[in-house]
Structures are given as C-alpha cells and as structure tokens.
Design a protein around this motif. Structure first.
Motif, PDB file in Angstrom:
ATOM      1  N   ALA A  43       0.830  -1.208   0.000  1.00 37.31           N
ATOM      2  CA  ALA A  43       0.000   0.000   0.000  1.00 37.31           C
ATOM      3  C   ALA A  43       0.865   1.259   0.000  1.00 37.31           C
ATOM      4  N   VAL A  44       1.956   1.240   0.762  1.00 38.32           N
ATOM      5  CA  VAL A  44       2.880   2.383   0.776  1.00 38.32           C
ATOM      6  C   VAL A  44       3.392   2.645  -0.635  1.00 38.32           C
ATOM      7  N   GLU A  45       3.765   1.586  -1.323  1.00 36.78           N
ATOM      8  CA  GLU A  45       4.289   1.725  -2.686  1.00 36.78           C
ATOM      9  C   GLU A  45       3.199   2.183  -3.654  1.00 36.78           C
ATOM     10  N   GLU A  46       2.016   1.579  -3.588  1.00 33.66           N
ATOM     11  CA  GLU A  46       0.916   1.941  -4.491  1.00 33.66           C
ATOM     12  C   GLU A  46       0.475   3.393  -4.314  1.00 33.66           C
ATOM     13  N   LEU A  47       0.493   3.862  -3.059  1.00 32.30           N
ATOM     14  CA  LEU A  47       0.100   5.247  -2.774  1.00 32.30           C
ATOM     15  C   LEU A  47       1.257   6.229  -2.917  1.00 32.30           C
ATOM     16  N   ALA A  48       2.471   5.686  -3.158  1.00 27.75           N
ATOM     17  CA  ALA A  48       3.685   6.511  -3.276  1.00 27.75           C
ATOM     18  C   ALA A  48       3.855   7.414  -2.050  1.00 27.75           C
ATOM     19  N   LEU A  49       3.729   6.801  -0.876  1.00 28.00           N
ATOM     20  CA  LEU A  49       3.826   7.568   0.367  1.00 28.00           C
ATOM     21  C   LEU A  49       5.277   7.892   0.697  1.00 28.00           C
ATOM     22  N   ALA A  50       5.513   9.139   1.018  1.00 25.75           N
ATOM     23  CA  ALA A  50       6.826   9.635   1.426  1.00 25.75           C
ATOM     24  C   ALA A  50       6.578  10.888   2.250  1.00 25.75           C
ATOM     25  N   PRO A  51       7.569  11.310   3.036  1.00 25.29           N
ATOM     26  CA  PRO A  51       7.388  12.553   3.775  1.00 25.29           C
ATOM     27  C   PRO A  51       6.949  13.683   2.845  1.00 25.29           C
ATOM     28  N   GLY A  52       5.914  14.395   3.288  1.00 22.74           N
ATOM     29  CA  GLY A  52       5.363  15.490   2.500  1.00 22.74           C
ATOM     30  C   GLY A  52       4.114  15.131   1.714  1.00 22.74           C
ATOM     31  N   THR A  53       3.792  13.829   1.622  1.00 23.37           N
ATOM     32  CA  THR A  53       2.603  13.401   0.882  1.00 23.37           C
ATOM     33  C   THR A  53       1.337  13.770   1.662  1.00 23.37           C
ATOM     34  N   PRO A  54       0.408  14.509   1.041  1.00 27.02           N
ATOM     35  CA  PRO A  54      -0.869  14.780   1.717  1.00 27.02           C
ATOM     36  C   PRO A  54      -1.744  13.525   1.700  1.00 27.02           C
ATOM     37  N   VAL A  55      -2.368  13.222   2.825  1.00 25.76           N
ATOM     38  CA  VAL A  55      -3.213  12.037   2.964  1.00 25.76           C
ATOM     39  C   VAL A  55      -4.432  12.368   3.814  1.00 25.76           C
ATOM     40  N   HIS A  56      -5.370  11.453   3.808  1.00 19.92           N
ATOM     41  CA  HIS A  56      -6.468  11.458   4.766  1.00 19.92           C
ATOM     42  C   HIS A  56      -6.339  10.172   5.576  1.00 19.92           C
ATOM     43  N   ALA A  57      -6.365  10.295   6.892  1.00 19.69           N
ATOM     44  CA  ALA A  57      -6.378   9.134   7.776  1.00 19.69           C
ATOM     45  C   ALA A  57      -7.840   8.745   7.975  1.00 19.69           C
ATOM     46  N   LEU A  58      -8.142   7.480   7.699  1.00 22.26           N
ATOM     47  CA  LEU A  58      -9.513   6.983   7.777  1.00 22.26           C
ATOM     48  C   LEU A  58      -9.632   5.970   8.905  1.00 22.26           C
ATOM     49  N   VAL A  59     -10.627   6.157   9.760  1.00 18.98           N
ATOM     50  CA  VAL A  59     -10.841   5.255  10.890  1.00 18.98           C
ATOM     51  C   VAL A  59     -12.334   5.049  11.077  1.00 18.98           C
ATOM     52  N   LYS A  60     -12.780   3.797  11.068  1.00 22.21           N
ATOM     53  CA  LYS A  60     -14.187   3.513  11.339  1.00 22.21           C
ATOM     54  C   LYS A  60     -14.529   3.936  12.765  1.00 22.21           C
ATOM     55  N   SER A  61     -15.722   4.454  12.949  1.00 27.78           N
ATOM     56  CA  SER A  61     -16.135   4.933  14.269  1.00 27.78           C
ATOM     57  C   SER A  61     -16.180   3.816  15.306  1.00 27.78           C
ATOM     58  N   THR A  62     -16.378   2.587  14.858  1.00 29.59           N
ATOM     59  CA  THR A  62     -16.398   1.452  15.790  1.00 29.59           C
ATOM     60  C   THR A  62     -14.998   1.058  16.251  1.00 29.59           C
ATOM     61  N   GLU A  63     -13.974   1.631  15.639  1.00 33.25           N
ATOM     62  CA  GLU A  63     -12.590   1.327  16.009  1.00 33.25           C
ATOM     63  C   GLU A  63     -11.965   2.409  16.898  1.00 33.25           C
ATOM     64  N   VAL A  64     -12.770   3.374  17.320  1.00 33.71           N
ATOM     65  CA  VAL A  64     -12.306   4.433  18.222  1.00 33.71           C
ATOM     66  C   VAL A  64     -12.830   4.126  19.618  1.00 33.71           C
ATOM     67  N   SER A  65     -11.921   3.949  20.564  1.00 31.91           N
ATOM     68  CA  SER A  65     -12.293   3.739  21.964  1.00 31.91           C
ATOM     69  C   SER A  65     -12.061   5.034  22.716  1.00 31.91           C
ATOM     70  N   LEU A  66     -12.683   5.167  23.871  1.00 33.14           N
ATOM     71  CA  LEU A  66     -12.527   6.382  24.669  1.00 33.14           C
ATOM     72  C   LEU A  66     -12.060   6.047  26.075  1.00 33.14           C
ATOM     73  N   ALA A  67     -11.242   6.935  26.615  1.00 33.22           N
ATOM     74  CA  ALA A  67     -10.779   6.837  28.002  1.00 33.22           C
ATOM     75  C   ALA A  67     -10.932   8.218  28.631  1.00 33.22           C
ATOM     76  N   THR A  68     -11.010   8.255  29.938  1.00 29.63           N
ATOM     77  CA  THR A  68     -11.159   9.543  30.620  1.00 29.63           C
ATOM     78  C   THR A  68      -9.816  10.172  30.971  1.00 29.63           C
ATOM     79  N   ARG A  69      -8.739   9.422  30.737  1.00 28.97           N
ATOM     80  CA  ARG A  69      -7.382   9.963  30.940  1.00 28.97           C
ATOM     81  C   ARG A  69      -6.414   9.159  30.077  1.00 28.97           C
ATOM     82  N   ARG A  70      -5.230   9.700  29.881  1.00 30.57           N
ATOM     83  CA  ARG A  70      -4.207   9.029  29.084  1.00 30.57           C
ATOM     84  C   ARG A  70      -3.940   7.645  29.669  1.00 30.57           C
ATOM     85  N   VAL A  71      -3.742   6.661  28.792  1.00 30.59           N
ATOM     86  CA  VAL A  71      -3.557   5.276  29.222  1.00 30.59           C
ATOM     87  C   VAL A  71      -2.082   4.915  29.075  1.00 30.59           C
ATOM     88  N   GLU A  72      -1.478   4.454  30.157  1.00 27.44           N
ATOM     89  CA  GLU A  72      -0.082   4.016  30.150  1.00 27.44           C
ATOM     90  C   GLU A  72      -0.046   2.491  30.081  1.00 27.44           C
TER      91      GLU A  72
END
Length: 139
Positions: A43-72
């Motif tokens: 995927a890195v090669e197909e998208l020609a990703l390198a520093p400076g490449t503009p992208v959109h980060a995509l994340v399904k809402s079901t894959e986002v968890s929540l915490a009330t404070r930073r988790v160590e």
C-alpha cells in the motif's frame, strides 16, 4: 468517491518505516497532533507515500475507543486528547463526537460504557486508535 467512514482526518506524511510486509507511517494531522498508521508495504508503494505526501487518515467509528485519561502501559499508539462535542445515546450504543486538535472524531461505544465513564457533553476524553485500524488515502 464517497465513503461511509465517519472519521476522515487530513494530514501530511512525516515518516515512513517499511518492514518486511507492513510499514508504519506517521502522519501530522492538519491540527497538529501525529497519528500512526500500520499498513502494508504494498500500500505504501501503491500510494507513493513519502514525507510530504498529503493524505487522509480513515478510521471507522467502531474502532475508536474512549478513556477519561491518558492510558499508560498499552500498545495503542494513537491517543488523541479532546472533549465531547456531541453525545447521542440509543438503547444499546452511543455515538460520541470528540473534538480534537486534529479534527472531529466519531466513536461508537456501548451505552454502558457511557455510564461507566460518566461521559457528558464537554467532558475531556482521550480517543484511542490502534495503528492497525488507521487506513490512508491520497488524492
């Protein structure tokens, strides 16, 4: 192309670390924070990703968890601080909009989790996203 994925955060690639099969890609979100994606080297090669490449980060809402404070002591690479901007609770699940410096994120969590964490509009939270759950898009 229109996607059903709620979380589409614009940013710029800052680092690419390829491995045998997978690569980690660091993205500086337009609002400032960094996000790490673990994607295939192909995927890195197909998208020609390198520093400076503009992208959109995509994340399904079901894959986002929540915490009330930073988790160590956890392997989750992405911990984005924010506050709850909107909270809609249904019979079993809730849709939680979190305002972060990198953009607005939607998390779908259980109604029980909302109660257990004491979440309300305006409360501070940390959005947790595994690097393997972040997809990248160009163009």
């Amino acid at each position: 192309m229109t996607l059903s994925i709620r979380n589409q955060l614009p940013g710029t690639v800052t680092e690419v670390h390829p491995g045998e099969v997978m690569a980690t890609v660091k993205v500086r979100l337009d609002g400032g924070p960094h996000l790490t994606a673990a994607i295939t080297v192909e995927a890195v090669e197909e998208l020609a990703l390198a520093p400076g490449t503009p992208v959109h980060a995509l994340v399904k809402s079901t894959e986002v968890s929540l915490a009330t404070r930073r988790v160590e002591g956890v392997s989750i690479r992405n911990q984005l601080p924010g506050s709850i901007a909107r909270l809609v609770t249904g019979e079993a699940v809730a849709s939680v909009k979190v305002a972060t410096a990198g953009g607005e994120l939607t998390a779908v969590i259980t109604k029980d989790a909302v109660g257990d964490l004491g979440l309300f509009v305006g409360s501070d939270v940390i959005a947790l996203i595994k690097a393997t759950e972040v997809s990248l898009a160009t163009g």
